[in-house]
Structures are given as C-alpha cells and as structure tokens.
Design a protein around this motif. Sequence first.
Motif, PDB file in Angstrom:
ATOM      1  N   ALA A  29     -45.406  20.150  52.729  1.00 35.74           N
ATOM      2  CA  ALA A  29     -45.346  19.946  51.284  1.00 35.74           C
ATOM      3  C   ALA A  29     -45.018  18.502  50.930  1.00 35.74           C
ATOM      4  O   ALA A  29     -45.446  18.002  49.898  1.00 35.74           O
ATOM      5  N   GLN A  51     -39.657  21.752  52.228  1.00 32.75           N
ATOM      6  CA  GLN A  51     -40.177  23.106  52.328  1.00 32.75           C
ATOM      7  C   GLN A  51     -41.002  23.444  51.088  1.00 32.75           C
ATOM      8  O   GLN A  51     -40.735  22.957  49.991  1.00 32.75           O
ATOM      9  N   TRP A  52     -41.991  24.303  51.296  1.00 32.77           N
ATOM     10  CA  TRP A  52     -42.815  24.793  50.195  1.00 32.77           C
ATOM     11  C   TRP A  52     -42.006  25.743  49.330  1.00 32.77           C
ATOM     12  O   TRP A  52     -41.489  26.744  49.833  1.00 32.77           O
ATOM     13  N   GLU A  56     -45.317  27.836  45.001  1.00 31.10           N
ATOM     14  CA  GLU A  56     -46.524  27.158  45.480  1.00 31.10           C
ATOM     15  C   GLU A  56     -47.123  27.826  46.715  1.00 31.10           C
ATOM     16  O   GLU A  56     -47.961  27.252  47.397  1.00 31.10           O
ATOM     17  N   TRP A  57     -46.720  29.054  46.988  1.00 31.68           N
ATOM     18  CA  TRP A  57     -47.204  29.737  48.187  1.00 31.68           C
ATOM     19  C   TRP A  57     -48.665  30.155  48.093  1.00 31.68           C
ATOM     20  O   TRP A  57     -49.233  30.650  49.066  1.00 31.68           O
ATOM     21  N   GLU A  59     -50.916  27.968  47.798  1.00 32.62           N
ATOM     22  CA  GLU A  59     -51.564  26.784  48.367  1.00 32.62           C
ATOM     23  C   GLU A  59     -52.162  27.121  49.741  1.00 32.62           C
ATOM     24  O   GLU A  59     -51.507  27.739  50.577  1.00 32.62           O
ATOM     25  N   ALA A  61     -52.220  26.201  52.825  1.00 38.09           N
ATOM     26  CA  ALA A  61     -51.457  25.263  53.631  1.00 38.09           C
ATOM     27  C   ALA A  61     -51.368  25.639  55.106  1.00 38.09           C
ATOM     28  O   ALA A  61     -50.667  24.987  55.866  1.00 38.09           O
ATOM     29  N   PHE A 101     -40.898  26.777  54.639  1.00 35.41           N
ATOM     30  CA  PHE A 101     -40.957  27.474  53.360  1.00 35.41           C
ATOM     31  C   PHE A 101     -39.542  27.729  52.842  1.00 35.41           C
ATOM     32  O   PHE A 101     -38.627  27.932  53.639  1.00 35.41           O
TER      33      PHE A 101
END
Length: 108
Positions: A29, A51-52, A56-57, A59, A61, A101
């Motif tokens: 992130a 961490q995300w 924004e999960w 995304e 990524a 995360f």
Amino acid sequence: MQVFGQTVDDETRCVHYRTPADIVAIKFACCGRFYPCFLCHTAGEMHPARQWPASEWSEPAILCGACQGTLSITDYRQVTRCPHCSAPFNDGCRAHAHLYFEVPAPTA
C-alpha cells in the motif's frame, strides 16, 4: 507485472519463502510495488511498510505467480487456491497477514 525483491524464480518465490506454495506477491500500500514478502520490501525500500486498510481491500493487490492473475485482498483472504488457475497458496501466510493488511496481530 513487475515483482521487486530477491526473487528466485518467475513464480514470485524469494530467498525468504520458496516452498512450492509460495507463489503470491503482494502490492504494498505504501509504494504500489509488488514484493514476494515483507522481508523483500524491507530490503528494497527506504520507507516502512504500510498495511492496507480494510476500506481498500477491493484493490487488486495480490498477484498469483503461477498464472499472473490478480486478486483483490478480500478475495485472497477467502481462498486457499488461486481462483484463476487453482494453484495452491501457502496457508502459513495467514500468520503474516497483519504485516500486509490492517488486521489484529496474532496472539501467542
């Protein structure tokens, strides 16, 4: 997709994690770069990892090293295999989720 860090093969395995199931790279992130693990990020960047946040999960990524497919963080956290190619992911990575995360750190 470019994967940064100390990779040892074209499926995103690195010098730190290289079992047959270690085929995931995570977009950090903080810098938007894919790394195989937090140790590779630490070695390759001059900034701390961020961490995300859960907001924004959605995304995309997560990169599967087997097929180069991407997953959202939400999808990745719900599966044990790549939904695109069925390659198994390392289930032990869940112990490190708090490094990538915003989740509670595991307790001993």
